[in-house]
Design a protein around this motif. Structure first.
Motif, PDB file in Angstrom:
ATOM      1  N   SER A 163      37.852  41.519  49.709  1.00 10.17           N
ATOM      2  CA  SER A 163      38.167  40.208  49.787  1.00 10.17           C
ATOM      3  C   SER A 163      36.832  39.490  49.175  1.00 10.17           C
ATOM      4  N   GLY A 164      37.106  38.696  48.608  1.00 10.38           N
ATOM      5  CA  GLY A 164      35.844  38.024  47.821  1.00 10.38           C
ATOM      6  C   GLY A 164      35.197  38.354  46.518  1.00 10.38           C
ATOM      7  N   ALA A 165      35.603  39.809  46.348  1.00  8.40           N
ATOM      8  CA  ALA A 165      34.896  40.321  45.014  1.00  8.40           C
ATOM      9  C   ALA A 165      35.440  39.885  43.895  1.00  8.40           C
ATOM     10  N   ASN A 166      34.446  39.813  42.891  1.00  9.82           N
ATOM     11  CA  ASN A 166      34.733  39.319  41.585  1.00  9.82           C
ATOM     12  C   ASN A 166      35.426  40.768  40.758  1.00  9.82           C
ATOM     13  N   ALA A 167      35.090  41.990  41.088  1.00 14.01           N
ATOM     14  CA  ALA A 167      35.559  43.115  40.463  1.00 14.01           C
ATOM     15  C   ALA A 167      36.424  43.942  41.388  1.00 14.01           C
TER      16      ALA A 167
END
Length: 280
Positions: free
Chosen positions: A131-135
């Protein structure tokens, strides 16, 4: 024991009203119950002569899906019926599979490892994100190779904690920027390094300074250069362009030429000194 009796009573009522199973319900003096069979090998044993229908079905009023369990000729099954997912351990604590052994297969009935995933077409097989990761991390298969990547795009960091990383210990080559590898590490592009240490595959050329070393005369050296357009033992520009350059070998050859050049300078210095003495 009361809960077993309650479940058994409900199942008895259900089987009697629906008349789906043949055979009378049975309760033994040891507290074992059975439906459809006189043989009890568990607290509650249910047997059905038909393998095409569920043996147990659980549902709640107002729900679209219901839990079903059954058996086929060579396997047992469970599913959430109604086109909705089957959630295992929905409260969030640990789930264990096959602690006593065995393998788990997803998309296959023939797992060849502890966990085997099979997809009907090439593409992503495994995806992991936070959750919240761009990758997010993906693994998959193409027609003739396997792949893994950080999708997003963001870099894929391997062993971010900083300890050693080993590739192809058992053999094989590694390619960067190329699928054609002709060495342990093949790079198509520029290598930027703070320092490079190369193990020697050829001996150092200090033998040039031995007294028995035969130094080519300047006349013969000049003749060779005129005929070949490059120094002796040094590959031509065309050869280097076509075959590349072995860094270890080339460095030793260049050092050898520097040492030979030093000998030529010393020899010339001796001749100049002798001529100056004669001029006096």
């Amino acid at each position: 024991m009361k809960s077993i009796a309650t479940i058994f009573f409900c199942l008895v009522i259900y089987t009697q009203t629906q008349a789906q199973w043949s055979g009378s319900p049975n309760v033994t003096q040891a507290g074992y119950a059975s439906i459809g069979t006189a043989a009890t090998d568990a607290k509650l044993t249910v047997s059905s002569p038909n393998t095409t229908t569920p043996v147990l079905s659980l549902s709640a009023t107002g729900t679209v899906a219901n839990l079903r369990m059954g058996v086929e000729t060579n396997y047992a099954w469970m599913q959430s019926y109604g086109g909705l997912p089957l959630r295992i351990n929905n409260i969030g604590n640990d789930v264990y599979f096959n602690l006593g052994g065995g393998k788990v297969g997803v998309g296959t009935a023939s797992p060849d490892a502890k966990f085997t995933v099979t997809e009907s077409a090439p593409g992503a097989i495994f995806s992991m994100n936070a959750s919240g990761a761009n990758a997010y991390f993906k693994m998959g298969l193409a027609a003739d190779y396997a792949w893994l990547q950080s999708y997003g795009p963001r870099p894929l960091r391997i062993n971010d904690s900083g300890n050693d990383v080993l590739f192809n210990v058992g053999g094989g080559n590694v390619g960067i920027g190329t699928a054609t590898t002709d060495a342990k590490l093949t790079v198509k592009g520029v290598i930027h390094a703070q320092e490079v240490k190369v193990d020697l595959s050829v001996p150092g050329p200090d033998y040039v300074f031995e007294t028995n070393y035969k130094l080519l005369s300047l006349v013969d050296l000049n003749k060779y250069i005129q005929e070949n357009k490059h120094l002796p033992e040094i590959p031509s520009a065309k050869e280097m362009e076509e075959q590349g350059v072995n860094v270890s070998e080339m460095n030793m050859l260049l050092l050898k030429k520097v040492e030979e050049l030093t000998l030529y300078v010393i020899e010339l210095e001796k001749k100049v000194s002798a001529m100056e003495k004669q001029g006096k």
